[in-house]
Design an enzyme around this catalytic site. Structure first.
Site, PDB file in Angstrom:
ATOM      1  N   THR A 264      60.417  72.818  37.145  1.00 54.34           N
ATOM      2  CA  THR A 264      59.275  71.861  37.337  1.00 54.34           C
ATOM      3  C   THR A 264      59.440  70.478  36.195  1.00 54.34           C
ATOM      4  O   THR A 264      59.824  70.705  35.152  1.00 54.34           O
ATOM      5  CB  THR A 264      57.821  72.385  37.118  1.00 54.34           C
ATOM      6  OG1 THR A 264      56.807  71.558  37.104  1.00 54.34           O
ATOM      7  CG2 THR A 264      57.709  73.319  35.880  1.00 54.34           C
ATOM      8  N   ASP A 265      58.935  69.483  36.794  1.00 53.16           N
ATOM      9  CA  ASP A 265      58.780  68.408  35.754  1.00 53.16           C
ATOM     10  C   ASP A 265      57.635  68.698  34.540  1.00 53.16           C
ATOM     11  O   ASP A 265      57.670  67.928  33.629  1.00 53.16           O
ATOM     12  CB  ASP A 265      58.472  66.984  36.382  1.00 53.16           C
ATOM     13  CG  ASP A 265      57.263  66.892  37.326  1.00 53.16           C
ATOM     14  OD1 ASP A 265      56.338  68.149  37.322  1.00 53.16           O
ATOM     15  OD2 ASP A 265      56.859  65.699  37.650  1.00 53.16           O
ATOM     16  N   GLU A 266      56.725  69.564  34.932  1.00 52.54           N
ATOM     17  CA  GLU A 266      55.648  69.725  33.984  1.00 52.54           C
ATOM     18  C   GLU A 266      56.274  70.213  32.594  1.00 52.54           C
ATOM     19  O   GLU A 266      55.549  70.203  31.579  1.00 52.54           O
ATOM     20  CB  GLU A 266      54.597  70.917  34.490  1.00 52.54           C
ATOM     21  CG  GLU A 266      54.101  70.168  35.808  1.00 52.54           C
ATOM     22  CD  GLU A 266      52.907  71.151  36.397  1.00 52.54           C
ATOM     23  OE1 GLU A 266      52.280  71.634  35.520  1.00 52.54           O
ATOM     24  OE2 GLU A 266      52.832  70.965  37.677  1.00 52.54           O
TER      25      GLU A 266
ATOM     26  N   TYR B 123      51.432  77.673  32.374  1.00 52.45           N
ATOM     27  CA  TYR B 123      52.338  77.575  33.242  1.00 52.45           C
ATOM     28  C   TYR B 123      53.704  76.819  32.849  1.00 52.45           C
ATOM     29  O   TYR B 123      54.679  77.443  32.771  1.00 52.45           O
ATOM     30  CB  TYR B 123      51.698  76.939  34.507  1.00 52.45           C
ATOM     31  CG  TYR B 123      52.678  76.587  35.373  1.00 52.45           C
ATOM     32  CD1 TYR B 123      53.624  77.461  36.130  1.00 52.45           C
ATOM     33  CD2 TYR B 123      53.017  74.986  35.791  1.00 52.45           C
ATOM     34  CE1 TYR B 123      54.589  77.160  37.053  1.00 52.45           C
ATOM     35  CE2 TYR B 123      53.883  74.811  36.718  1.00 52.45           C
ATOM     36  CZ  TYR B 123      54.747  75.668  37.442  1.00 52.45           C
ATOM     37  OH  TYR B 123      55.685  75.246  38.267  1.00 52.45           O
TER      38      TYR B 123
ATOM     39  N   LYS C 171      57.452  78.077  32.107  1.00 56.40           N
ATOM     40  CA  LYS C 171      58.437  77.572  33.043  1.00 56.40           C
ATOM     41  C   LYS C 171      59.470  76.878  31.844  1.00 56.40           C
ATOM     42  O   LYS C 171      60.798  76.895  32.062  1.00 56.40           O
ATOM     43  CB  LYS C 171      58.227  76.347  33.718  1.00 56.40           C
ATOM     44  CG  LYS C 171      57.433  76.720  35.138  1.00 56.40           C
ATOM     45  CD  LYS C 171      58.368  77.994  35.881  1.00 56.40           C
ATOM     46  CE  LYS C 171      59.283  77.272  36.690  1.00 56.40           C
ATOM     47  NZ  LYS C 171      60.086  78.106  37.658  1.00 56.40           N
TER      48      LYS C 171
HETATM   49  P1  NAD Z   1      54.449  79.883  45.087  1.00 54.63           P
HETATM   50  O1  NAD Z   1      53.530  80.174  44.187  1.00 54.63           O
HETATM   51  O2  NAD Z   1      54.052  79.532  46.614  1.00 54.63           O
HETATM   52  O3  NAD Z   1      55.572  81.097  45.450  1.00 54.63           O
HETATM   53  C1  NAD Z   1      56.073  82.016  44.357  1.00 54.63           C
HETATM   54  C2  NAD Z   1      56.840  83.144  44.939  1.00 54.63           C
HETATM   55  O4  NAD Z   1      57.337  84.042  44.133  1.00 54.63           O
HETATM   56  C3  NAD Z   1      55.864  84.044  45.973  1.00 54.63           C
HETATM   57  O5  NAD Z   1      56.304  84.358  47.249  1.00 54.63           O
HETATM   58  C4  NAD Z   1      55.385  85.258  45.456  1.00 54.63           C
HETATM   59  O6  NAD Z   1      55.279  86.437  45.829  1.00 54.63           O
HETATM   60  C5  NAD Z   1      56.859  85.376  44.446  1.00 54.63           C
HETATM   61  N1  NAD Z   1      56.828  86.132  43.169  1.00 54.63           N
HETATM   62  C6  NAD Z   1      55.920  85.838  42.182  1.00 54.63           C
HETATM   63  N2  NAD Z   1      56.037  86.596  41.048  1.00 54.63           N
HETATM   64  C7  NAD Z   1      57.088  87.312  41.469  1.00 54.63           C
HETATM   65  C8  NAD Z   1      57.860  88.372  40.861  1.00 54.63           C
HETATM   66  N3  NAD Z   1      57.395  89.106  39.565  1.00 54.63           N
HETATM   67  N4  NAD Z   1      58.920  88.978  41.371  1.00 54.63           N
HETATM   68  C9  NAD Z   1      59.395  88.687  42.325  1.00 54.63           C
HETATM   69  N5  NAD Z   1      58.607  87.672  43.379  1.00 54.63           N
HETATM   70  C10 NAD Z   1      57.650  87.063  42.900  1.00 54.63           C
HETATM   71  O7  NAD Z   1      55.199  78.712  44.307  1.00 54.63           O
HETATM   72  P2  NAD Z   1      55.994  77.630  44.878  1.00 54.63           P
HETATM   73  O8  NAD Z   1      55.205  76.362  44.723  1.00 54.63           O
HETATM   74  O9  NAD Z   1      56.966  77.880  46.024  1.00 54.63           O
HETATM   75  O10 NAD Z   1      57.235  77.264  43.453  1.00 54.63           O
HETATM   76  C11 NAD Z   1      58.365  78.066  43.571  1.00 54.63           C
HETATM   77  C12 NAD Z   1      59.279  77.479  42.418  1.00 54.63           C
HETATM   78  O11 NAD Z   1      59.270  76.241  42.407  1.00 54.63           O
HETATM   79  C13 NAD Z   1      58.540  78.019  40.912  1.00 54.63           C
HETATM   80  O12 NAD Z   1      59.839  78.384  40.200  1.00 54.63           O
HETATM   81  C14 NAD Z   1      57.686  76.739  40.449  1.00 54.63           C
HETATM   82  O13 NAD Z   1      57.728  76.770  38.903  1.00 54.63           O
HETATM   83  C15 NAD Z   1      58.868  75.722  41.016  1.00 54.63           C
HETATM   84  N6  NAD Z   1      58.301  74.232  41.454  1.00 54.63           N
HETATM   85  C16 NAD Z   1      57.015  74.304  42.165  1.00 54.63           C
HETATM   86  C17 NAD Z   1      56.552  72.897  42.445  1.00 54.63           C
HETATM   87  C18 NAD Z   1      55.297  72.571  43.225  1.00 54.63           C
HETATM   88  O14 NAD Z   1      54.678  71.652  43.506  1.00 54.63           O
HETATM   89  N7  NAD Z   1      54.809  73.697  44.067  1.00 54.63           N
HETATM   90  C19 NAD Z   1      57.237  71.645  41.673  1.00 54.63           C
HETATM   91  C20 NAD Z   1      58.158  71.954  41.122  1.00 54.63           C
HETATM   92  C21 NAD Z   1      58.659  73.233  41.035  1.00 54.63           C
HETATM   93  P1  TYD Z   2      47.609  70.945  41.384  1.00 51.18           P
HETATM   94  O1  TYD Z   2      47.787  71.009  43.074  1.00 51.18           O
HETATM   95  O2  TYD Z   2      47.073  72.281  41.111  1.00 51.18           O
HETATM   96  O3  TYD Z   2      49.148  70.904  40.630  1.00 51.18           O
HETATM   97  P2  TYD Z   2      49.365  70.720  39.182  1.00 51.18           P
HETATM   98  O4  TYD Z   2      48.449  71.112  38.560  1.00 51.18           O
HETATM   99  O5  TYD Z   2      50.594  71.746  39.288  1.00 51.18           O
HETATM  100  O6  TYD Z   2      49.716  69.261  39.033  1.00 51.18           O
HETATM  101  O7  TYD Z   2      46.810  69.633  41.062  1.00 51.18           O
HETATM  102  C1  TYD Z   2      47.259  68.770  41.305  1.00 51.18           C
HETATM  103  C2  TYD Z   2      46.135  67.410  40.627  1.00 51.18           C
HETATM  104  O8  TYD Z   2      44.928  67.593  41.400  1.00 51.18           O
HETATM  105  C3  TYD Z   2      46.088  68.016  39.192  1.00 51.18           C
HETATM  106  O9  TYD Z   2      45.752  66.666  38.392  1.00 51.18           O
HETATM  107  C4  TYD Z   2      44.526  68.721  39.004  1.00 51.18           C
HETATM  108  C5  TYD Z   2      43.853  68.059  40.366  1.00 51.18           C
HETATM  109  N1  TYD Z   2      42.940  69.238  41.025  1.00 51.18           N
HETATM  110  C6  TYD Z   2      41.556  68.859  41.619  1.00 51.18           C
HETATM  111  O10 TYD Z   2      41.405  67.686  40.955  1.00 51.18           O
HETATM  112  N2  TYD Z   2      41.044  69.600  41.899  1.00 51.18           N
HETATM  113  C7  TYD Z   2      41.293  71.058  42.519  1.00 51.18           C
HETATM  114  O11 TYD Z   2      40.564  71.685  43.092  1.00 51.18           O
HETATM  115  C8  TYD Z   2      42.754  71.002  42.119  1.00 51.18           C
HETATM  116  C9  TYD Z   2      43.675  72.568  42.792  1.00 51.18           C
HETATM  117  C10 TYD Z   2      43.822  70.100  41.521  1.00 51.18           C
END
Ligand code: NAD
Ligand code: TYD
Length: 349
Positions: free
Chosen positions: A130-132, A155, A159
């Site tokens: 992630t970019d975070e 989080y 990461k």
């Molecule tokens: P998500 O929470 O939707 O899915 C995570 C998956 O991992 C789930 O299916 C869960 O069951 C599985 N999992 C969790 N713990 C586990 C374990 N101990 N063993 C095996 N499986 C396990 O997450 P996502 O949003 O799809 O993110 C996927 C990846 O991409 C993550 O590594 C996240 O850091 C990264 N990412 C997400 C975003 C975003 O906006 N969602 C952006 C950038 C990077």
């Molecule tokens: P989120 O979807 O949780 O992603 P991330 O925290 O990883 O960026 O949140 C996106 C933005 O929206 C973040 O600035 C937090 C805000 N947010 C709210 O204001 N209310 C909410 O209920 C949630 C879940 C997020």
């Protein structure tokens, strides 16, 4: 080639799995997922009987289990997405994030190394991040691949730790690795605790929309299918040992995005204009809330020719349609302990 995709029942993983299974019939795709609250086999129901796809249920932090599946299947490549992924949950339960994101990544790296020893020819460990990890920006500037890590939440720090582990295994054991760091994704199959699917769900149900703080935090949003396409490009064409930033060039202040979402929802639900905006409720800010994320993805664009395929307005409109047409999916993924989480209390500002 046998590819182990971790976290393939989650949001992004489900799109990556579907893309690889359908586009590359010569690959054997294995989906390893623990099926936590965020993992749901409904997300990949359409491919469950495809011949080049196998589901494995298990935990990435379980060393003996990971050893046993590598012994059986000898995976050539790993695309590692499994993680605990929600910042709010990391604030209330940080240790789960350390266990899965850091210990789990270390276990996968170690077993990959044990399996292939020094003979890594044609092998790859691709870590999705992630970019975070770069921290929080002020009003200007962008995250580059060279930006120093400065994670702020449990989080993002877990990461960041996992990224460091991947680089350390690459450096020390000469393991073939790649890493990508992506901005906020949106699209189908996202668990309704993140901003966009939670707010769509709440608008349908006419529940309050909890905006953290003043709603002025900025995120860069990318359609999940475009992230999957970028992962595909990096997996096949990216340089070993390199990191690629992935982003949508699409910054939105939360409150502006929420207004757009409300307008689109009023239209689609044929409700009176302004109806959804009335649900906006400002609540106490998230602890340690990062102000702004913005990604410079020019390395990926220039070197690998990737660009996002949809505008935000198109992507968001399609995403809303998907959630409105998949209320059964919503029922199914929220049938567990989600209700308890969903009914959590907010404090009004
Ligand atoms: P998500 O929470 O939707 O899915 C995570 C998956 O991992 C789930 O299916 C869960 O069951 C599985 N999992 C969790 N713990 C586990 C374990 N101990 N063993 C095996 N499986 C396990 O997450 P996502 O949003 O799809 O993110 C996927 C990846 O991409 C993550 O590594 C996240 O850091 C990264 N990412 C997400 C975003 C975003 O906006 N969602 C952006 C950038 C990077
Ligand atoms: P989120 O979807 O949780 O992603 P991330 O925290 O990883 O960026 O949140 C996106 C933005 O929206 C973040 O600035 C937090 C805000 N947010 C709210 O204001 N209310 C909410 O209920 C949630 C879940 C997020």
């Amino acid at each position: 080639m046998k590819i182990l995709v971790t976290g393939g029942a989650g949001f992004i993983g489900s799109h990556v799995i579907r893309r690889f299974v359908n586009l590359y019939p010569n690959y054997q795709i294995f989906n390893l997922d623990k099926l936590t609250y965020a993992g749901n086999l409904e997300n990949i129901k359409d491919i469950e009987n495809v011949s080049n796809y196998t589901f494995l249920k298990g935990d990435i932090s379980d060393l003996e289990f990971i050893r046993s599946i590598f012994k059986t299947y000898k995976f050539d490549a790993v695309i590692h997405l499994a993680a605990e992924s929600h910042v709010d949950r990391s604030i209330t339960d940080p240790l789960a994030f350390v266990t899965t994101n850091m210990v789990g990544t270390a276990v996968l790296l170690q077993v990959f190394k044990e399996t292939w020893k020094d003979n890594f020819n044609g092998k790859l460990f691709y870590h999705v991040s992630t970019d975070e990890v770069y921290g929080s920006l002020g009003d200007t500037g962008y995250f580059l691949e060279t930006t120093p890590y400065d994670p702020k939440s449990p989080y993002s720090s877990s990461k960041a730790g996992s990224d460091h582990l991947v680089r350390a295994w690459g450096h020390t054991y000469k393991m073939p690795i790649k890493i990508s760091n992506c901005s906020n994704n949106y699209g189908a199959n996202q668990f309704p605790e993140k901003l966009i699917p939670l707010f769509i769900h709440n608008i349908v149900q006419q529940k309050p929309l909890p905006v953290y703080g003043k709603g002025i935090n900025v995120r860069d949003w990318l359609w999940v299918e475009d992230h999957a396409a970028a992962i595909d490009a990096i997996f096949h064409k990216g340089t070993l040992g390199e990191t690629y930033n992935i982003g949508g060039d699409n910054e939105w202040k939360n409150i502006d995005l929420i207004h757009l979402l409300c307008e689109l929802m009023d239209e689609k639900l044929k409700r009176e204009k302004g109806n959804s905006k009335n649900l906006i409720t400002y609540v106490t800010d998230r602890a340690g809330h990062d102000m702004r994320y913005a990604i410079d993805a020019s390395k990926l664009k220039n070197e690998l020719g990737w660009t996002p395929s949809v505008t935000f307005e198109e992507g968001l409109s399609n995403t809303i349609d998907w959630y409105l047409n998949n209320q059964e999916w919503l029922e199914s993924v929220t049938s567990g302990n989600y209700k308890e989480y969903y009914n959590k209390q907010y404090t009004k500002r």
